[in-house]
Design an enzyme around this catalytic site. Structure first.
Site, PDB file in Angstrom:
ATOM      1  CB  SER A 164     114.957  37.973  22.115  1.00  0.00           C
ATOM      2  OG  SER A 164     113.679  38.486  21.863  1.00  0.00           O
ATOM      3  CE  LYS A 201     113.447  32.352  25.982  1.00  0.00           C
ATOM      4  NZ  LYS A 201     112.489  33.039  25.121  1.00  0.00           N
ATOM      5  CG  HIS A 245     108.545  39.485  19.908  1.00  0.00           C
ATOM      6  ND1 HIS A 245     109.780  39.892  20.326  1.00  0.00           N
ATOM      7  CD2 HIS A 245     108.451  38.172  20.261  1.00  0.00           C
ATOM      8  CE1 HIS A 245     110.410  38.891  20.915  1.00  0.00           C
ATOM      9  NE2 HIS A 245     109.635  37.831  20.876  1.00  0.00           N
ATOM     10  NE  ARG A 252     110.625  31.701  17.316  1.00  0.00           N
ATOM     11  CZ  ARG A 252     111.244  32.170  18.394  1.00  0.00           C
ATOM     12  NH1 ARG A 252     112.063  33.181  18.291  1.00  0.00           N
ATOM     13  NH2 ARG A 252     111.047  31.613  19.551  1.00  0.00           N
TER      14      ARG A 252
HETATM   15  P1  ADP Z   1     112.272  34.995  21.800  1.00  0.00           P
HETATM   16  O1  ADP Z   1     112.133  33.515  21.509  1.00  0.00           O
HETATM   17  O2  ADP Z   1     112.533  35.818  20.578  1.00  0.00           O
HETATM   18  O3  ADP Z   1     113.166  35.267  22.987  1.00  0.00           O
HETATM   19  P2  ADP Z   1     109.993  35.377  23.544  1.00  0.00           P
HETATM   20  O4  ADP Z   1     110.377  34.291  24.452  1.00  0.00           O
HETATM   21  O5  ADP Z   1     109.930  36.752  24.085  1.00  0.00           O
HETATM   22  O6  ADP Z   1     110.867  35.492  22.219  1.00  0.00           O
HETATM   23  O7  ADP Z   1     108.646  34.984  22.823  1.00  0.00           O
HETATM   24  C1  ADP Z   1     107.371  35.463  23.117  1.00  0.00           C
HETATM   25  C2  ADP Z   1     106.386  34.843  22.154  1.00  0.00           C
HETATM   26  O8  ADP Z   1     106.658  35.303  20.827  1.00  0.00           O
HETATM   27  C3  ADP Z   1     106.429  33.324  22.055  1.00  0.00           C
HETATM   28  O9  ADP Z   1     105.119  32.871  21.826  1.00  0.00           O
HETATM   29  C4  ADP Z   1     107.301  33.067  20.849  1.00  0.00           C
HETATM   30  O10 ADP Z   1     107.049  31.831  20.249  1.00  0.00           O
HETATM   31  C5  ADP Z   1     106.862  34.223  19.955  1.00  0.00           C
HETATM   32  N1  ADP Z   1     107.850  34.603  18.964  1.00  0.00           N
HETATM   33  C6  ADP Z   1     109.148  34.861  19.162  1.00  0.00           C
HETATM   34  N2  ADP Z   1     109.768  35.187  18.013  1.00  0.00           N
HETATM   35  C7  ADP Z   1     108.826  35.130  17.043  1.00  0.00           C
HETATM   36  C8  ADP Z   1     108.827  35.343  15.615  1.00  0.00           C
HETATM   37  N3  ADP Z   1     109.945  35.661  14.954  1.00  0.00           N
HETATM   38  N4  ADP Z   1     107.659  35.208  14.959  1.00  0.00           N
HETATM   39  C9  ADP Z   1     106.538  34.858  15.632  1.00  0.00           C
HETATM   40  N5  ADP Z   1     106.470  34.625  16.951  1.00  0.00           N
HETATM   41  C10 ADP Z   1     107.586  34.767  17.657  1.00  0.00           C
END
Ligand code: ADP
Length: 157
Positions: free
Chosen positions: A127, A41, A17, A90
């Protein structure tokens, strides 16, 4: 002036992130990072804890602000006057869901979503894995900001 909204669960924020936030801070004038309620989630941290962790992790970026929001991304985007929604990608598996969400948000309010691909070095970070790994005693200290590692240790002992 271009303002973008980067929404997510951020439960907790991790280095994948942070990489997106740092890139966005270079590309745009203002970046608003919002930790949102995601009913799909099972989280660990409350919204205010997630907001505090995001604040700690981004305090070195002067054009980034953090907030929490329980509602629709398009409503928050309208409230703050965001020009674009920003998402990180990702892998192709992210794309399918993100594309549909982007189209839904565009149909609902006319706003466009921009995608930033993650670097291959952080594309495995999620996460959910951070939570699972910590729960069973794994060391995630290289995958998250220091304050997140500390709070995770406090939470899981
Ligand atoms: P997670 O999937 O880790 O629970 P979130 O739902 O909080 O993360 O994701 C918020 C945003 O960040 C989304 O657009 C998601 O695709 C992106 N994101 C999550 N992990 C990564 C990563 N490792 N690299 C780039 N973007 C990411």
């Amino acid at each position: 002036m271009t303002r973008v909204l980067y929404p997510g669960s951020f439960d907790p924020v991790h280095n994948g992130h942070l990489e997106i936030i740092e890139t966005a801070a270079k590309l745009f004038d203002e970046v608003v990072v919002a930790t949102m309620v995601n009913t799909a989630k099972d989280g660990v941290f409350d919204l205010d804890e997630r907001e505090a962790m995001l604040q700690e992790a981004t305090e070195h970026l002067r054009n980034v602000t953090v907030r929490m929001f329980a509602g629709l991304v398009v409503d928050l985007a309208a409230e703050i006057g965001a020009d674009f929604i920003l998402k990180g990608l990702r892998a192709v598996s992210d794309f399918e869901n993100e594309l549909q969400m982007a189209q839904m948000n565009n149909a609902a309010s006319g706003i466009h979503t921009l995608f930033i691909p993650s670097a291959s070095s952080s594309s495995f970070l999620a996460s959910k894995f951070i939570r699972d790994f910590t729960r069973f005693g794994g060391d995630i200290s290289k995958m998250v900001p220091a304050s997140v590692a500390r709070r995770m240790r406090e939470r899981y002992g």
